[in-house]
Motif scaffolding. Structure first.
Motif, PDB file in Angstrom:
ATOM      1  N   ASP A 150     -19.047  48.780  39.957  1.00 57.85           N
ATOM      2  CA  ASP A 150     -18.592  49.861  39.082  1.00 57.85           C
ATOM      3  C   ASP A 150     -19.735  50.848  38.874  1.00 57.85           C
ATOM      4  O   ASP A 150     -20.752  50.793  39.590  1.00 57.85           O
ATOM      5  CB  ASP A 150     -18.068  49.309  37.749  1.00 57.85           C
ATOM      6  CG  ASP A 150     -19.107  48.493  36.974  1.00 57.85           C
ATOM      7  OD1 ASP A 150     -20.328  48.671  37.231  1.00 57.85           O
ATOM      8  OD2 ASP A 150     -18.708  47.695  36.105  1.00 57.85           O
ATOM      9  N   ASP A 151     -19.594  51.712  37.922  1.00 60.22           N
ATOM     10  CA  ASP A 151     -20.613  52.741  37.699  1.00 60.22           C
ATOM     11  C   ASP A 151     -21.969  52.134  37.350  1.00 60.22           C
ATOM     12  O   ASP A 151     -23.017  52.750  37.602  1.00 60.22           O
ATOM     13  CB  ASP A 151     -20.172  53.697  36.586  1.00 60.22           C
ATOM     14  CG  ASP A 151     -18.998  54.575  37.012  1.00 60.22           C
ATOM     15  OD1 ASP A 151     -18.756  54.662  38.232  1.00 60.22           O
ATOM     16  OD2 ASP A 151     -18.341  55.158  36.135  1.00 60.22           O
ATOM     17  N   GLU A 152     -21.963  50.951  36.768  1.00 61.51           N
ATOM     18  CA  GLU A 152     -23.231  50.292  36.433  1.00 61.51           C
ATOM     19  C   GLU A 152     -23.957  49.780  37.671  1.00 61.51           C
ATOM     20  O   GLU A 152     -25.182  49.711  37.707  1.00 61.51           O
ATOM     21  CB  GLU A 152     -22.976  49.113  35.485  1.00 61.51           C
ATOM     22  CG  GLU A 152     -22.593  49.479  34.082  1.00 61.51           C
ATOM     23  CD  GLU A 152     -22.522  48.237  33.209  1.00 61.51           C
ATOM     24  OE1 GLU A 152     -23.571  47.866  32.625  1.00 61.51           O
ATOM     25  OE2 GLU A 152     -21.439  47.627  33.145  1.00 61.51           O
ATOM     26  N   GLY A 153     -23.194  49.383  38.671  1.00 64.24           N
ATOM     27  CA  GLY A 153     -23.807  48.834  39.877  1.00 64.24           C
ATOM     28  C   GLY A 153     -23.035  47.636  40.394  1.00 64.24           C
ATOM     29  O   GLY A 153     -21.810  47.565  40.290  1.00 64.24           O
ATOM     30  N   LEU A 154     -23.777  46.648  40.925  1.00 65.89           N
ATOM     31  CA  LEU A 154     -23.166  45.433  41.471  1.00 65.89           C
ATOM     32  C   LEU A 154     -23.241  44.317  40.443  1.00 65.89           C
ATOM     33  O   LEU A 154     -24.333  43.948  39.983  1.00 65.89           O
ATOM     34  CB  LEU A 154     -23.894  44.999  42.751  1.00 65.89           C
ATOM     35  CG  LEU A 154     -23.447  43.663  43.355  1.00 65.89           C
ATOM     36  CD1 LEU A 154     -22.004  43.738  43.847  1.00 65.89           C
ATOM     37  CD2 LEU A 154     -24.386  43.242  44.485  1.00 65.89           C
ATOM     38  N   HIS A 155     -22.081  43.769  40.098  1.00 67.91           N
ATOM     39  CA  HIS A 155     -22.009  42.609  39.211  1.00 67.91           C
ATOM     40  C   HIS A 155     -21.891  41.363  40.094  1.00 67.91           C
ATOM     41  O   HIS A 155     -21.011  41.290  40.960  1.00 67.91           O
ATOM     42  CB  HIS A 155     -20.783  42.706  38.296  1.00 67.91           C
ATOM     43  CG  HIS A 155     -20.827  43.871  37.355  1.00 67.91           C
ATOM     44  ND1 HIS A 155     -21.036  43.744  36.004  1.00 67.91           N
ATOM     45  CD2 HIS A 155     -20.691  45.205  37.605  1.00 67.91           C
ATOM     46  CE1 HIS A 155     -21.020  44.948  35.439  1.00 67.91           C
ATOM     47  NE2 HIS A 155     -20.811  45.847  36.404  1.00 67.91           N
TER      48      HIS A 155
END
Length: 673
Positions: free
Chosen positions: A602-607
């Motif tokens: 998502d916009d935060e990055g890779l979870h």
């Protein structure tokens, strides 16, 4: 036509006249472990002799049981073996060639419990610890070399080569690293080189002349405690005085932390070490390692670096290397790309050697040669390695081939490989394919997506599907987020990733993408960049020719690699090249995480989750390298119409851009249609 006069000039070695300056270097093939071994070896070497190579150096044969490479490895120590060797020498001579037997005692590299060495100390690449030879055993071993040399003459060889390089027994005597003896064979420089000198003197005395006596010297050891350049030169002069007719140059030990022959090594990069030997002696000197084109060979000879060149893997790739050079059709040479996948990687994993670009290598008796009984019209769909290999081999048999390729160029995913730093040799592979397709008159329909209607509307006798693979897309939330990009888009330059990158998948493609993102394109092309990166003292003024390696000075990107498997990343990379790539990535501080599950992008990055703990990695892009699936749509549609197309390459079995399997499968099919 290019001027290649030096490489084509005859050369007198001792009392033997070689027709040109090109030599097939010694290499272990393990063909002796297959059925009909002597027939296979005879056909293998005879094909190179017919291809006009000036001289063949056989694979190494041990002079005694404790010196074999492995259990059941090549051994030549008795008259009962003469007939099997005569099969080989007769085949080479009948084909117009000359062949020399290499005598190789593996020393502490021998993978047998009885292995021996000058002094105690297990090699890090061997599980067996060696027995330190007594003085009496040293003299007995010298006698074993002499007896094997004499047997070689009875078997019809044109001479012998004493293997004194690459960290094998003879080399172990010359280096302080492995020689702590206190008798006449250890201690001072003169004592450490006594063992090889006694071998050369005794062999020369036993054989007399004209048999060729070649000595393979370690021109630069690339290990701590190795020789310096001045000692190598002095040693070479004494080898000449002892009776050698020619000095061949080896580079590095098998346990060296510096790569010597992989594609990441620039062509002819060891020229200074070779020149050091050449300037020390008056007998001919042979260059070796990363010489894969006639132009490189010509330059080495014309510039005075060497008198002739040794090429092992290039003669796997194309047995007619020398003939094509003489005929001036060097663009038709099937060039060795130094991938090591089918040769060294197979040898180091106890399999038999062949060649990625030439699956006939070592399998000559399995591939019929000649025109097919009837010429057929064949459609090939897909211009990747499988499709091109099939088209070429089928056309050589007299079939009329039409090759459909949806892109506007042939090559398929080879066009991705050539973009990776250290894989510039793939340009040569593509050049060979394009030239052969053109010379054979294969009809190319580029930029045309073949359909069921197209194929059934034309009068084809056979349809071969080589449509390759498509990238596998993992199934987890956010996989369609703009941050998620395919490795294809990255390697083709369609997408330029940001400064913070995650790579999902750590197979060969994942590692290729990581190296691509580092941007070290020059290391495999520029000698000085290579030496700085790997810590090589070009002047060889320090023991072993080692210097302090430079730190990584490439991209400032932060790259993090992930894989699902809970095992070290890169575990399944090629045996002979994987360590090189892993070392480069470690130097560049590439982060690596195993045992990861992917939760979301998502916009935060890779979870992601590791060991039950959730993490978020802030990234600009996530590059998907999660494997491939076969592209079989057209194949299935044709089958639904009641047709029976053939399927090869990735369309048959999807795996890590497996050009080795694809080309082999395509070639085998082509010789049966």
């Amino acid at each position: 036509m290019e001027t290649l006069q030096n490489v084509l000039t005859p050369l007198t070695v001792g009392a033997t006249v070689l027709p040109n300056r090109m030599v097939m270097g010694a290499m272990h093939t393990r063909l002796e472990t297959l059925d009909r071994p002597h027939e296979r070896l005879a056909a293998f070497y005879a094909a190179r002799a017919a291809g006009e190579i000036g001289l063949i150096l056989s694979g190494g044969f041990s002079p005694n049981p404790e010196g074999v490479m492995e259990e059941g490895g090549p051994l030549f120590n008795g008259r009962s073996q003469l007939d099997e060797h005569r099969v080989v020498t007769r085949a080479v001579h009948d084909a117009g060639g000359k062949i020399v037997l290499q005598i190789l005692h593996a020393g502490r590299y021998a993978k047998v419990p009885e292995c021996v060495a000058p002094s105690p100390g297990k090699a890090r690449i061997n599980s067996f610890a060696p027995h330190a030879l007594s003085t009496e055993e040293v003299w007995r071993t010298i006698g074993d070399f002499v007896e094997t040399a004499a047997l070689a003459m009875e078997a019809g060889y044109d001479g012998v080569e004493i293997m004194g390089s690459e960290g094998y027994l003879v080399n172990e005597f010359t280096a302080e690293r492995t020689n702590q003896r206190t008798d006449e064979f250890g201690g001072s420089f003169d004592a450490r080189i006594r063992f090889p000198l006694e071998i050369v003197r005794a062999v020369r005395e036993r054989l007399g002349r004209p048999p060729m006596l070649i000595y393979r010297i370690s021109s630069i050891d690339l290990v701590e405690g190795g020789m310096i350049g001045l000692d190598v030169a002095a040693f070479a002069r004494q080898i000449e005085a002892a009776g050698a007719d020619l000095i061949n140059t080896g580079v590095g030990w098998h346990e060296s932390a510096v790569p010597t022959i992989a594609a990441t090594v620039p062509r002819a990069v060891w020229r200074d070490a070779i020149r050091n030997v050449r300037q020390a002696v008056s007998i001919p000197v042979m260059a070796s390692n990363r010489i894969n084109t006639p132009q490189v060979a010509e330059d080495l000879i014309a510039s005075g670096v060497a008198d002739l060149v040794s090429m092992a893997r290039p003669l796997l790739a194309d047995p007619e290397f020398a003939k094509k050079t003489r005929l001036g059709i060097v663009d038709e040479i099937n060039t060795c790309i130094a991938c090591n996948q089918a040769c060294l990687d197979r040898i180091f994993t106890e399999r038999t050697a062949t060649c990625l670009v030439n699956p006939r290598a070592g399998r000559e008796i399995e591939f019929p040669i000649g025109i097919a009984a009837a010429s057929r019209r064949i459609a090939v769909v897909g211009g990747g390695p499988a499709g091109m290999a099939f088209a070429i081999n089928a056309s050589e048999r007299g079939h009329r081939v039409t090759l459909f390729e949806a892109e506007h160029q042939v090559g398929g995913q080879l066009n991705l490989a050539k973009a990776v730093p250290g894989k510039a040799e793939f340009h040569e592979m593509l050049r060979y394919f394009r030239v052969r397709l053109d010379k054979l008159g294969v009809t190319l329909r580029l930029g045309e997506l073949a359909t069921v209607e197209t194929l059934t509307g034309e009068d084809f006798d056979e349809i071969v599907i080589a449509t390759g693979v498509r990238p596998r897309v993992p199934d987890f939330p956010g996989i369609d987020h703009p941050k998620a990009v395919s490795y294809i888009d990255v390697l083709t330059g369609k997408v330029v990733v940001g400064q913070r990158v995650a790579i999902i998948g750590a197979g060969g493609i994942g590692f290729d993408v990581a190296e691509f993102l580092l941007g070290d394109a020059q290391e495999s092309l520029d000698a000085q960049a290579f030496f700085r990166s790997w810590g090589v003292d070009v002047a060889n003024a320090v023991p072993g020719g080692l210097a302090t390696a430079a730190g990584h000075a490439g991209t400032k990107r932060s790259v993090h690699m992930f894989q699902r498997k809970a095992e070290p990343l890169g575990k399944r990379l090629g045996k002979s090249t994987g360590w090189i790539l892993k070392a480069k990535l470690r130097k560049a501080n590439i982060a690596m995480t195993a045992g990861a599950s992917y939760d979301a992008i998502d916009d935060e990055g890779l979870h992601y989750t590791v060991d039950g703990k959730a993490h978020v990695l802030p990234v600009d892009h996530v590059v998907l390298c999660a494997g491939q699936d076969s592209n079989r749509d057209l194949y299935e549609h044709l089958r639904a119409k009641g047709l029976e197309p053939r399927v090869i390459g990735g369309a048959d079995v999807a795996s890590e851009l497996d050009a080795l399997r694809a080309i082999d499968q395509a070639t085998r099919l082509a010789v049966t249609v």
